[in-house]
Design a protein around this motif. Sequence first.
Motif, short mmCIF file in Angstrom:
data_model
loop_
_atom_site.label_atom_id
_atom_site.label_comp_id
_atom_site.label_asym_id
_atom_site.label_seq_id
_atom_site.Cartn_x
_atom_site.Cartn_y
_atom_site.Cartn_z
N ILE A 132 0.86 -1.19 0.00
CA ILE A 132 0.00 0.00 0.00
C ILE A 132 0.90 1.24 0.00
O ILE A 132 1.79 1.37 0.85
CB ILE A 132 -0.91 0.03 1.24
CG1 ILE A 132 -1.70 -1.28 1.37
CG2 ILE A 132 -1.87 1.23 1.19
CD1 ILE A 132 -2.37 -1.47 2.72
N TYR A 133 0.66 2.12 -0.94
CA TYR A 133 1.41 3.37 -0.99
C TYR A 133 0.62 4.46 -0.29
O TYR A 133 -0.58 4.60 -0.51
CB TYR A 133 1.70 3.76 -2.45
CG TYR A 133 2.79 2.89 -3.05
CD1 TYR A 133 4.12 3.30 -3.04
CD2 TYR A 133 2.49 1.64 -3.58
CE1 TYR A 133 5.12 2.49 -3.56
CE2 TYR A 133 3.48 0.82 -4.10
CZ TYR A 133 4.81 1.25 -4.08
OH TYR A 133 5.79 0.45 -4.58
N GLU A 134 1.32 5.23 0.55
CA GLU A 134 0.67 6.39 1.20
C GLU A 134 1.35 7.70 0.79
O GLU A 134 0.82 8.77 1.04
CB GLU A 134 0.71 6.24 2.72
CG GLU A 134 -0.18 5.15 3.26
CD GLU A 134 -0.80 5.50 4.61
OE1 GLU A 134 -0.62 6.64 5.08
OE2 GLU A 134 -1.47 4.63 5.18
N SER A 135 2.56 7.59 0.24
CA SER A 135 3.27 8.81 -0.17
C SER A 135 2.44 9.53 -1.22
O SER A 135 1.79 8.89 -2.05
CB SER A 135 4.63 8.45 -0.79
OG SER A 135 5.42 7.77 0.14
N THR A 136 2.50 10.86 -1.20
CA THR A 136 1.71 11.64 -2.17
C THR A 136 2.36 11.56 -3.55
O THR A 136 3.56 11.81 -3.69
CB THR A 136 1.64 13.11 -1.71
OG1 THR A 136 1.20 13.13 -0.37
CG2 THR A 136 0.70 13.91 -2.58
N VAL A 137 1.54 11.22 -4.54
CA VAL A 137 2.07 11.06 -5.91
C VAL A 137 1.04 11.59 -6.91
O VAL A 137 -0.10 11.86 -6.54
CB VAL A 137 2.33 9.57 -6.22
CG1 VAL A 137 3.46 9.02 -5.36
CG2 VAL A 137 1.07 8.72 -6.06
N TYR A 138 1.42 11.72 -8.17
CA TYR A 138 0.42 12.12 -9.17
C TYR A 138 -0.39 10.89 -9.59
O TYR A 138 0.06 9.75 -9.41
CB TYR A 138 1.09 12.80 -10.38
CG TYR A 138 2.14 12.00 -11.11
CD1 TYR A 138 1.81 10.93 -11.93
CD2 TYR A 138 3.48 12.33 -10.99
CE1 TYR A 138 2.77 10.21 -12.60
CE2 TYR A 138 4.47 11.61 -11.66
CZ TYR A 138 4.10 10.55 -12.45
OH TYR A 138 5.06 9.83 -13.12
N PRO A 139 -1.59 11.11 -10.14
CA PRO A 139 -2.40 9.97 -10.53
C PRO A 139 -1.67 9.11 -11.57
O PRO A 139 -1.26 9.63 -12.61
CB PRO A 139 -3.67 10.59 -11.14
CG PRO A 139 -3.57 12.04 -10.95
CD PRO A 139 -2.25 12.41 -10.40
N GLY A 140 -1.47 7.88 -11.22
CA GLY A 140 -0.80 6.96 -12.15
C GLY A 140 0.58 6.52 -11.68
O GLY A 140 1.06 5.47 -12.08
N LEU A 141 1.20 7.32 -10.81
CA LEU A 141 2.60 7.01 -10.46
C LEU A 141 2.76 5.62 -9.82
O LEU A 141 3.67 4.88 -10.16
CB LEU A 141 3.18 8.09 -9.54
CG LEU A 141 4.70 8.05 -9.33
CD1 LEU A 141 5.28 9.45 -9.18
CD2 LEU A 141 5.12 7.22 -8.13
N THR A 142 1.82 5.27 -8.94
CA THR A 142 1.96 3.97 -8.25
C THR A 142 2.05 2.82 -9.26
O THR A 142 2.97 2.01 -9.20
CB THR A 142 0.76 3.74 -7.30
OG1 THR A 142 0.72 4.81 -6.36
CG2 THR A 142 0.86 2.41 -6.57
#
Length: 452
Positions: free
Chosen positions: A139-149
């Motif tokens: 699970i990613y919680e770091s703030t990213v742009y839509p799609g980065l994960t």
Amino acid sequence: MKRLNLPPLNKCSVAVIGLGYVGLPLAIAIANQKRCILSNKKIQRNVIGFDLDISRIIELKKGFDRNKISSKNTKKHLKNIKFTNDKKLLKKVDVFIITVPTPIDKKNNPNSSFIKEASKLVGESIRSSEQNKLNKIIIYESTVYPGLTEEICVPIIEQNSGLIYNNPKNERTFFCGYSPERINPGDSNHTINTIIKVTSGCNKYVASWIDEFYGSFIKAGTYKVSSIKVAEAAKIIENIQRDINIALVNELSMLFKKIEIDTQEVLEAANTKWNFHKYRPGLVGGHCIGVDPYYLTFKAQEIGFETKLISAGRSINNYMYEYLFQEIVNLLNKQNEDANDIKILLLGITYKSNCSDMRNSQLVLLAEKIKKRDLEITIVDPKVDRKKALEEMSLEILLKIPKNKKFSIIIFGLFHEEFNHLSYDVLKKSTKKNAVIIDLTNKIIGENVIHL
Ligand SMILES: NC(=O)c1ccc[n+]([C@@H]2O[C@H](COP(=O)([O-])OP(=O)(O)OC[C@H]3O[C@@H](n4cnc5c(N)ncnc54)[C@H](O)[C@@H]3O)[C@@H](O)[C@H]2O)c1
């Protein structure tokens, strides 16, 4: 859900990767929840707190949190977490939660190096634990742009684990989700337990698992969305909306100054309308509001879309410390004091009140600009790590206002709790005759007090 071989919700082992402002409170919340909020069933989760910074691990093992964000019971709460920087301990982990920094570089482009590194680490850890029959959830919680994960992180995990992402055949697979963090350091009303958690997953079963997982310990509850991209976008626009609204009042305040109208009075008057949103002019810093918009503008650029408003908001807010500096120069010119006698006091230098974090603080930039002009500046901030500030930023910071000095200008930058006693009358005792107090906190009223 069972057919995906997902970890048992209440007995899984969890690793939080990155123990900063976001990761540590999260690890504490998971490790200290003994019964599921939703089902009241007993929870027995092993929680590993992993960070590459060995000094952070040593401190946390001793029960010390340098960010001073956890409650009085820090020591007691930290006991239930196994703190480590040993990658081998990650092999038995079922659920990884990534809470590493996602800053910007000097050109304001996303610096994804930390999140890529963390993804590699997870990939390697789940490769070496292949014998385990349960499929891992990251699970990613770091703030990213839509799609980065899914575009950047997932391929790295695949490459390093040899597994296939979200494999419909449910063989040699792993799953991902995204759940943005919305905590507000320094704000005791908005903590991990009081903020609704947006959740998402790479398929509906994983999304439900993740939603129930957070629902088991987040008292405010959860809000499940249909895709990872939606959750990523929701987080980023929360901060963009704030950035733009603040930029608007900052622009208005600069304009009103020129046409000699009191911005505060205008805002109070406008606020009597039911649908007016009350924002205050001020300095925008930190790692969220001043950073996140660049993630979205980067993504927009990548696909050839021009984000005019978001970019305008950023440039206005980035300019505010320079504007403030110019205001200070104008005031000093009016005071007509010998340059050698000018003394400036800055109260608070972190990026926001009641927070110890100095990174991306516009007050730091302002102090540096004042120093570059060879003007004497005294900085008082009881929240910061003063040794670190001196070593890393060459800024000498005091705990209290020195009694033996009278100041030409006081910049009341932040309203840290330790400054509660600093009323107009108290501040006046530290000022010269014609001194001005620039109050960015909107707490001080009196003669020669100006606001943005
Ligand atoms: N600070 C906030 O108020 C806040 C609020 C919401 C969201 N966020 C977002 O959460 C994320 C984390 O922010 P933060 O403020 O907690 O950061 P932070 O800098 O306080 O902490 C990050 C931690 O991660 C560690 N780290 C870096 N790379 C690592 C790796 N590869 N493996 C293990 N540990 C690693 C660092 O040593 C550090 O201790 C960012 O994306 C940020 O935008 C922050």
